[in-house]
Enzyme design. Structure first.
Site, PDB file in Angstrom:
ATOM      1  CG  ASP A   1      -3.232   6.185  -3.445  1.00  0.00           C
ATOM      2  OD1 ASP A   1      -2.117   6.533  -3.152  1.00  0.00           O
ATOM      3  OD2 ASP A   1      -3.880   5.352  -3.059  1.00  0.00           O
TER       4      ASP A   1
ATOM      5  CB  THR B   1      -5.578  13.644   0.048  1.00  0.00           C
ATOM      6  OG1 THR B   1      -6.586  13.007   0.849  1.00  0.00           O
ATOM      7  CG2 THR B   1      -4.244  13.143   1.126  1.00  0.00           C
TER       8      THR B   1
ATOM      9  CD  GLU C   1      -3.670   1.746   2.842  1.00  0.00           C
ATOM     10  OE1 GLU C   1      -4.218   1.976   1.794  1.00  0.00           O
ATOM     11  OE2 GLU C   1      -3.028   2.638   3.619  1.00  0.00           O
TER      12      GLU C   1
ATOM     13  CE  LYS D   1      -0.144   1.802   1.610  1.00  0.00           C
ATOM     14  NZ  LYS D   1       0.083   2.758   0.447  1.00  0.00           N
TER      15      LYS D   1
HETATM   16  P1  13P Z   1       1.443   6.995   3.951  1.00  0.00           P
HETATM   17  O1  13P Z   1       2.464   6.337   3.542  1.00  0.00           O
HETATM   18  O2  13P Z   1       1.321   8.589   3.366  1.00  0.00           O
HETATM   19  O3  13P Z   1       0.538   6.560   5.007  1.00  0.00           O
HETATM   20  O4  13P Z   1       0.291   6.638   2.367  1.00  0.00           O
HETATM   21  C1  13P Z   1       0.183   5.233   2.070  1.00  0.00           C
HETATM   22  C2  13P Z   1      -1.368   5.232   1.762  1.00  0.00           C
HETATM   23  O5  13P Z   1      -1.573   4.634   0.365  1.00  0.00           O
HETATM   24  C3  13P Z   1      -2.382   5.261   2.463  1.00  0.00           C
HETATM   25  O6  13P Z   1      -3.644   5.001   1.584  1.00  0.00           O
END
Ligand code: 13P
Length: 340
Positions: free
Chosen positions: A24, A29, A178, A220
């Site tokens: 995502d 990014t 997260e 997360k």
């Molecule tokens: P990374 O595993 O690269 O940290 O990315 C996970 C993610 O979705 C960050 O929001």
């Protein structure tokens, strides 16, 4: 809100052997990721790259859900099958990143707040019509030498996460919550554990106050690791112990799954840590992965934007999915990295 529905979606995403692919990346990014392999980021190159990931044979054994970016949810394979339909037909649950990124928190220098709550209910309705069954919102907590993060910065981010999670559940969309404590900086593992503990405590207090159903969400978090610039790096075992101690204290057993972010760890370290954490089980929750970079960095390096590298890229992607699928059940060994 249909509780059974939320519960069964959450459980399917973290079923045995399975975890989540975080694909995502926002356009800025993914451009950064493509820059590392000198590929121009265009709508078509982004589409093609995601198509390579989603059409890799056999990944449905190890991938229970894929998080998509808005643009990707609107895209399709070369033959016109929408990505959400392709994933669903393979038994992989499609999800969507719904936050609008971390911005400066006003009057709180060095702290961030994630935006995207305005209009979120309406956006979720549209995403659901397009096939998304779960969502993701990322809060960013930075550790610095001074008193950062502040209790207020943590609370503001926890509050936003809880408002997002409640909006998702209202529409039967499983929220992935997260709160990422960043690995940047020179702090030691002890400081990471203290800050991660404060963050998780605040997050579950706010989720509870917002009436979020713990059984119908996934967490997360970051693993508890020293900052990347810390002189004292830690063994795999110490990281696993600190991470589980912290989670056991602050994550209710009602939460069906914890899916770690990789946060800048190497692909091998992220797999090794996940394995060590699962070897310490059984835990009250499923403990799996929701990796972005740790699943994709080796794939990007194999692909380099060239069609003649397609087979090598998919082979690498399958390998990382499989090894993390094993680690998620405590069945990985570092020696497996050498195998084809
Ligand atoms: P990374 O595993 O690269 O940290 O990315 C996970 C993610 O979705 C960050 O929001």
């Amino acid at each position: 809100m249909t509780k059974d529905n939320l519960r069964s979606i959450a459980k399917a995403i973290v079923a045995k052997q399975k975890g989540v692919l975080a694909a995502d990346e926002s356009n800025p990014t993914i451009k950064k990721r493509f820059d590392t392999i000198k590929v121009a980021s265009t709508e078509e190159s982004r589409r093609r790259y995601r198509e390579i990931l989603f059409t890799t044979e056999g990944i449905e054994r190890y991938i229970g859900g894929v998080i998509l970016f808005d643009e990707t949810l609107r895209q399709a394979t070369r033959d016109g099958t929408p990505f959400a339909d392709l994933l669903s037909s393979r038994g992989i649950v499609p999800g969507i990143k719904v936050d609008k990124g971390a911005k400066a928190l006003a009057l709180h220098p060095e702290e961030k707040i994630t935006e995207g709550l305005d209009g979120l209910r309406e956006r979720l309705v549209e995403y659901k019509q397009m096939g998304a069954k779960f969502a993701k919102w990322r809060a960013v907590i930075e550790i610095s030498e001074r008193d950062i993060p502040t209790a207020f910065g943590i609370r503001a981010n926890a509050h936003a996460l809880a408002r997002y999670a409640a909006l998702c559940q209202e529409l039967d969309i499983v929220p992935i919550v997260e709160p990422e404590v960043l690995m940047d900086g020179a702090h030691d593992i002890e400081r990471c554990e203290v800050v991660t503990s404060m963050v998780l405590e605040a997050v579950f207090t706010e989720l509870d106050a917002h009436r979020v159903l713990f059984e119908g969400m996934l967490l997360k978090p970051n693993m508890v690791v020293p900052g990347m610039k810390c002189a004292r790096q830690e063994s795999v075992q110490r990281v696993a112990e600190a991470t589980i101690r912290c989670l056991a204290r602050y994550v209710p057993a009602a939460v069906p799954g914890i899916v770690f972010l990789s946060g800048g760890q190497s692909a091998e370290d992220a797999t090794d840590h996940l394995n060590a954490i699962n070897m310490m089980g059984p835990h009250p929750w499923q403990v799996s992965f929701s990796y972005g970079r740790a699943l994709q960095a080796p794939v990007l390096a194999a692909w380099k934007g060239r069609e003649d590298n397609l087979a090598a890229a998919q082979k690498m992607f399958f390998k990382r999915c499989m090894l993390n699928g094993l680690a998620r059940d405590g069945k990985y060994a570092r020696a497996m990295e050498a195998s084809e």
